[in-house]
Design a protein around this motif. Structure first.
Motif, PDB file in Angstrom:
ATOM      1  N   GLU A   1       0.839  -1.203   0.000  1.00 13.04           N
ATOM      2  CA  GLU A   1       0.000   0.000   0.000  1.00 13.04           C
ATOM      3  C   GLU A   1       0.868   1.245   0.000  1.00 13.04           C
ATOM      4  OE1 GLU A   1      -4.007  -1.320   2.513  1.00 13.04           O
ATOM      5  OE2 GLU A   1      -2.602   0.156   3.325  1.00 13.04           O
ATOM      6  N   GLN A   2       0.926   1.905  -1.150  1.00 14.69           N
ATOM      7  CA  GLN A   2       1.646   3.179  -1.250  1.00 14.69           C
ATOM      8  C   GLN A   2       3.046   3.108  -0.613  1.00 14.69           C
ATOM      9  OE1 GLN A   2       0.438   6.557  -2.493  1.00 14.69           O
ATOM     10  NE2 GLN A   2      -0.468   4.943  -3.732  1.00 14.69           N
ATOM     11  N   VAL A   3       3.752   2.028  -0.909  1.00 12.79           N
ATOM     12  CA  VAL A   3       5.062   1.816  -0.291  1.00 12.79           C
ATOM     13  C   VAL A   3       6.118   2.686  -0.982  1.00 12.79           C
ATOM     14  CG1 VAL A   3       6.886   0.132   0.141  1.00 12.79           C
ATOM     15  CG2 VAL A   3       4.493  -0.531   0.387  1.00 12.79           C
ATOM     16  N   THR A   4       6.903   3.404  -0.188  1.00 13.42           N
ATOM     17  CA  THR A   4       8.028   4.153  -0.740  1.00 13.42           C
ATOM     18  C   THR A   4       9.282   3.838   0.056  1.00 13.42           C
ATOM     19  OG1 THR A   4       7.903   6.081   0.705  1.00 13.42           O
ATOM     20  CG2 THR A   4       6.503   6.109  -1.260  1.00 13.42           C
ATOM     21  N   LYS A   5      10.430   4.090  -0.558  1.00 15.32           N
ATOM     22  CA  LYS A   5      11.691   3.954   0.172  1.00 15.32           C
ATOM     23  C   LYS A   5      12.653   5.021  -0.319  1.00 15.32           C
ATOM     24  CE  LYS A   5      14.555   2.064   3.034  1.00 15.32           C
ATOM     25  NZ  LYS A   5      14.253   1.920   4.474  1.00 15.32           N
TER      26      LYS A   5
ATOM     27  N   THR B   1      14.840  -5.092  -5.770  1.00 14.22           N
ATOM     28  CA  THR B   1      15.359  -5.879  -4.651  1.00 14.22           C
ATOM     29  C   THR B   1      14.972  -5.234  -3.316  1.00 14.22           C
ATOM     30  OG1 THR B   1      17.191  -6.708  -5.957  1.00 14.22           O
ATOM     31  CG2 THR B   1      17.453  -6.786  -3.579  1.00 14.22           C
ATOM     32  N   THR B   2      15.011  -3.894  -3.279  1.00 13.11           N
ATOM     33  CA  THR B   2      14.627  -3.187  -2.053  1.00 13.11           C
ATOM     34  C   THR B   2      13.182  -3.514  -1.677  1.00 13.11           C
ATOM     35  OG1 THR B   2      16.106  -1.411  -2.722  1.00 13.11           O
ATOM     36  CG2 THR B   2      14.543  -0.918  -0.964  1.00 13.11           C
ATOM     37  N   LEU B   3      12.310  -3.535  -2.687  1.00 15.32           N
ATOM     38  CA  LEU B   3      10.909  -3.884  -2.428  1.00 15.32           C
ATOM     39  C   LEU B   3      10.806  -5.284  -1.825  1.00 15.32           C
ATOM     40  CD1 LEU B   3       8.862  -2.579  -5.463  1.00 15.32           C
ATOM     41  CD2 LEU B   3       8.225  -2.359  -3.052  1.00 15.32           C
ATOM     42  N   MET B   4      11.541  -6.219  -2.405  1.00 24.21           N
ATOM     43  CA  MET B   4      11.498  -7.586  -1.916  1.00 24.21           C
ATOM     44  C   MET B   4      12.057  -7.685  -0.494  1.00 24.21           C
ATOM     45  SD  MET B   4      13.329 -10.950  -3.339  1.00 24.21           S
ATOM     46  CE  MET B   4      14.725 -10.413  -2.407  1.00 24.21           C
ATOM     47  N   ARG B   5      13.123  -6.932  -0.235  1.00 26.89           N
ATOM     48  CA  ARG B   5      13.712  -6.947   1.111  1.00 26.89           C
ATOM     49  C   ARG B   5      12.758  -6.359   2.135  1.00 26.89           C
ATOM     50  NH1 ARG B   5      19.101  -7.501   1.825  1.00 26.89           N
ATOM     51  NH2 ARG B   5      19.186  -5.827   3.339  1.00 26.89           N
ATOM     52  N   MET B   6      11.910  -5.431   1.703  1.00 31.56           N
ATOM     53  CA  MET B   6      10.922  -4.877   2.633  1.00 31.56           C
ATOM     54  C   MET B   6       9.891  -5.938   3.007  1.00 31.56           C
ATOM     55  SD  MET B   6      10.333  -0.880   1.710  1.00 31.56           S
ATOM     56  CE  MET B   6      10.373  -0.775  -0.054  1.00 31.56           C
TER      57      MET B   6
ATOM     58  N   PRO C   1      13.439   5.798  -9.528  1.00 31.05           N
ATOM     59  CA  PRO C   1      12.782   5.010  -8.483  1.00 31.05           C
ATOM     60  C   PRO C   1      11.775   4.010  -9.048  1.00 31.05           C
ATOM     61  CG  PRO C   1      11.835   7.208  -8.586  1.00 31.05           C
ATOM     62  CD  PRO C   1      12.979   7.201  -9.550  1.00 31.05           C
ATOM     63  N   ALA C   2      11.711   2.842  -8.386  1.00 30.13           N
ATOM     64  CA  ALA C   2      10.908   1.747  -8.908  1.00 30.13           C
ATOM     65  C   ALA C   2       9.438   2.124  -9.050  1.00 30.13           C
ATOM     66  CB  ALA C   2      11.055   0.543  -7.974  1.00 30.13           C
ATOM     67  N   ARG C   3       8.953   1.956 -10.250  1.00 30.90           N
ATOM     68  CA  ARG C   3       7.533   2.123 -10.561  1.00 30.90           C
ATOM     69  C   ARG C   3       7.156   0.967 -11.452  1.00 30.90           C
ATOM     70  NH1 ARG C   3       6.599   7.809  -9.687  1.00 30.90           N
ATOM     71  NH2 ARG C   3       8.627   8.567 -10.368  1.00 30.90           N
ATOM     72  N   ILE C   4       5.857   0.637 -11.488  1.00 27.77           N
ATOM     73  CA  ILE C   4       5.436  -0.435 -12.382  1.00 27.77           C
ATOM     74  C   ILE C   4       5.291   0.117 -13.786  1.00 27.77           C
ATOM     75  CG2 ILE C   4       3.633  -2.105 -12.909  1.00 27.77           C
ATOM     76  CD1 ILE C   4       3.050  -2.313  -9.946  1.00 27.77           C
ATOM     77  N   LEU C   5       6.055  -0.474 -14.698  1.00 32.32           N
ATOM     78  CA  LEU C   5       5.977  -0.057 -16.091  1.00 32.32           C
ATOM     79  C   LEU C   5       4.877  -0.851 -16.788  1.00 32.32           C
ATOM     80  CD1 LEU C   5       7.477   1.503 -18.446  1.00 32.32           C
ATOM     81  CD2 LEU C   5       8.719  -0.627 -18.816  1.00 32.32           C
ATOM     82  N   ALA C   6       4.813  -2.131 -16.474  1.00 36.11           N
ATOM     83  CA  ALA C   6       3.793  -2.986 -17.087  1.00 36.11           C
ATOM     84  C   ALA C   6       3.591  -4.222 -16.222  1.00 36.11           C
ATOM     85  CB  ALA C   6       4.235  -3.399 -18.481  1.00 36.11           C
ATOM     86  N   GLU C   7       2.423  -4.812 -16.308  1.00 30.89           N
ATOM     87  CA  GLU C   7       2.119  -6.043 -15.607  1.00 30.89           C
ATOM     88  C   GLU C   7       1.685  -7.053 -16.650  1.00 30.89           C
ATOM     89  OE1 GLU C   7      -0.290  -4.697 -11.916  1.00 30.89           O
ATOM     90  OE2 GLU C   7      -0.568  -6.856 -12.116  1.00 30.89           O
ATOM     91  N   VAL C   8       2.296  -8.207 -16.661  1.00 31.51           N
ATOM     92  CA  VAL C   8       1.950  -9.198 -17.677  1.00 31.51           C
ATOM     93  C   VAL C   8       1.484 -10.484 -17.003  1.00 31.51           C
ATOM     94  CG1 VAL C   8       2.781 -10.470 -19.684  1.00 31.51           C
ATOM     95  CG2 VAL C   8       3.708  -8.200 -19.184  1.00 31.51           C
TER      96      VAL C   8
END
Lengths: 253, 261
Positions: B7-11, B47-52, B213-220
């Protein structure tokens, strides 16, 4: 692998043999004065006489005991303190400048102070040896802790290990091989301080023997004493290497 | 109820040169048993997202929920598999797997031994139980790490380019095995990689990231196009090629954008 090691050993022995042969030749041809550079054979004779008549082995035993006492005290203090420094930022920041400062003080410069504090007995010698070892080792231990891969800590953390268990179960075994190696090296340094410690009002030990021989200009005996220290150092070093290979055999493919 | 929710995660990391925004506000939901691949350029923040998720980093703002509960600290329900230093060299293969349960008090010693045995067999390493990691191949070492997290009881496997250091052959074998394992065991997996082909082959769903910064470019939704079962034949199928080409085009677009920036 075994063949290469044997080749290395043979090469080392040949090089040593060549050096001593040349030395012997130079002395035998009378190119140097025996007072400054006695022949290896004269040194060997002196060594034998010192063992049989001047209880060199007892002196060597005394020295070894001093080195090991000081080293074990230093290690017993350096390992826990170093681990605390390496794993706790506050402890590290508090102690590192102080230890770095003391580490650079030359041990001989502290001899007078040591005598004022401890007199001229056994305590002074142990203190000087400890001084030369502890402050070096503690920083090496702290560094070993830093070098444990972050991944190991994180694996333990995700599996629910509390901080102190991470140190005990993961950091300690991970750093143990380098720790033993660093101990081997600092033990060698401890021997280098022995002479300084035993020149100060000693009546026993290899340093004392060498210093006595110097007073009477018995150069072969001086050299025999030095060689005795070298041999003890070499044997200890090799022994620890063998143990290292055995204890940490899991590191080899 | 959704299983895993961002939910609205930032780092934002603080550096001497000022703050560095690594993850822009990020939203995602992951279903139980889903294999989600985070695909993106190196250093993009995936990777940062995954580590969170693993609790090894905390979000600067926003939160990550597991079954409605915010995640804060690491625990054995989420297990990490790293690319290197993934197992402990001083423990044997069996001891490494058992280490996964070391801090669990709810399992008896016997139960722990049984589980270790079981998961060793699952990853096909029963014959190497008493070997040390230095004496087995890199692929086997990664299997040890996977078995350790399974034995630990991790419901979510967080895999950080786990096959990145392996040769092509071993990589393919492990990808197949991982897929089979996930089919049978239905764990949720977040798999980070920059390898397009690996992403296409493994994923139920690929999340394609922009550069930092990580953003979703596309979801497949890969499962919809390749089906949920993957075999070696999948790799040779028309659909797989089409998907790979499509993903590659997207990745190249980010690379061009990066070069222009």
């Amino acid at each position: 692998m075994a063949a290469t090691r044997r080749t290395d050993l043979v090469i080392g022995l040949i090089a040593c043999g060549a050096l001593f042969a040349a030395w012997e030749l130079v002395a035998w041809l009378g190119l140097t004065s025996p007072r400054f550079l006695p022949a290896p054979s004269q040194i060997l004779v002196a060594l034998w006489r010192m063992i049989t008549e001047q209880s060199l082995l007892w002196h060597a035993g005394v020295s070894t005991l001093r080195v090991w006492t000081a080293f074990l005290i230093a290690a017993a203090m350096a390992v826990p303190i170093g681990i605390m420094m390496g794993s706790n930022r506050i402890v590290g920041a508090a102690l590192e400048p102080l230890i770095d400062f003391i580490r650079y003080l030359p041990v001989p410069a502290l001899v007078p102070l040591s005598i004022i504090w401890f007199g001229v007995g056994e305590e002074t010698k142990i203190f000087l040896l400890w001084l030369g070892t502890f402050f070096q080792l503690v920083l090496l231990v702290a560094d070993d802790v830093h070098r444990v891969p972050q991944e190991y800590h994180e694996i333990a953390a995700t599996l629910g290990a509390p901080g102190w268990r991470r140190l005990l179960d993961v950091a300690l075994p991970a750093m143990l091989p380098t720790l033993v190696d660093n101990m081997r090296i600092t033990l060698g340094w401890c021997w280098t301080y022995l002479i300084i410690a035993e020149i100060v009002a000693a009546d026993s030990g290899l340093g004392f023997v060498i210093w006595q021989a110097r007073r009477y200009f018995k150069t072969p005996e001086v050299m025999a004493g030095v060689i005795a220290i070298g041999v003890i150092g070499l044997l200890t070093d090799q022994l620890v290497r063998v143990l290292h290979r055995r204890w940490f055999s899991y590191l080899r493919p | 109820m959704t299983y895993l929710t961002f939910e609205q995660v930032t780092k934002t990391f603080q550096s001497t040169a000022g703050p560095i925004e690594v993850v822009a506000p990020f939203d995602l939901t992951v279903a139980r048993g889903e294999l989600v691949v985070f695909l993106g350029p190196s250093g993009c923040g995936k990777t940062t997202l995954m580590r969170m998720v693993g609790g090894l980093e905390t979000p600067s703002s926003g939160r990550i929920l597991l079954e409605g509960t915010p995640l804060t600290r690491p625990d054995h329900r989420r297990g990490m598999v790293f690319q290197s230093y993934s197992s402990f060299p001083w423990l044997t293969v069996a001891e490494n797997v058992a280490y996964g349960m070391r801090y669990r008090r709810d399992l008896s010693a016997g139960a722990k031994a049984d589980r270790a045995q079981h998961y060793l067999a699952v990853v096909g390493l029963s014959d190497f139980a008493s070997a040390y990691p230095s004496r087995i191949s890199g692929g086997m070492r990664q299997r040890v790490a996977i078995a350790r997290t399974l034995a630990a009881g991790s419901e979510i496997l967080l895999m950080d380019e786990p096959f990145g250091a392996l040769d092509a052959q071993r990589r393919e074998t492990l990808q197949l095995e991982l897929h089979k394992l996930q089919e049978e065991d239905a764990r949720t997996i977040i798999f980070v990689t920059h390898d397009v082909e690996e992403a296409a082959f493994l994923a139920d769903r690929v999340i394609l990231f922009t550069r930092r910064p990580a953003r979703i470019l596309a979801e497949v939704e890969v499962s919809r196009r390749l089906g949920s079962r993957r075999t070696l034949a999948t790799r040779d199928s028309q659909d797989f090629f089409a998907l790979r080409t499509e993903l590659l085009a997207q990745v190249r677009a980010t690379a061009v954008e990066e070069a222009a920036a």
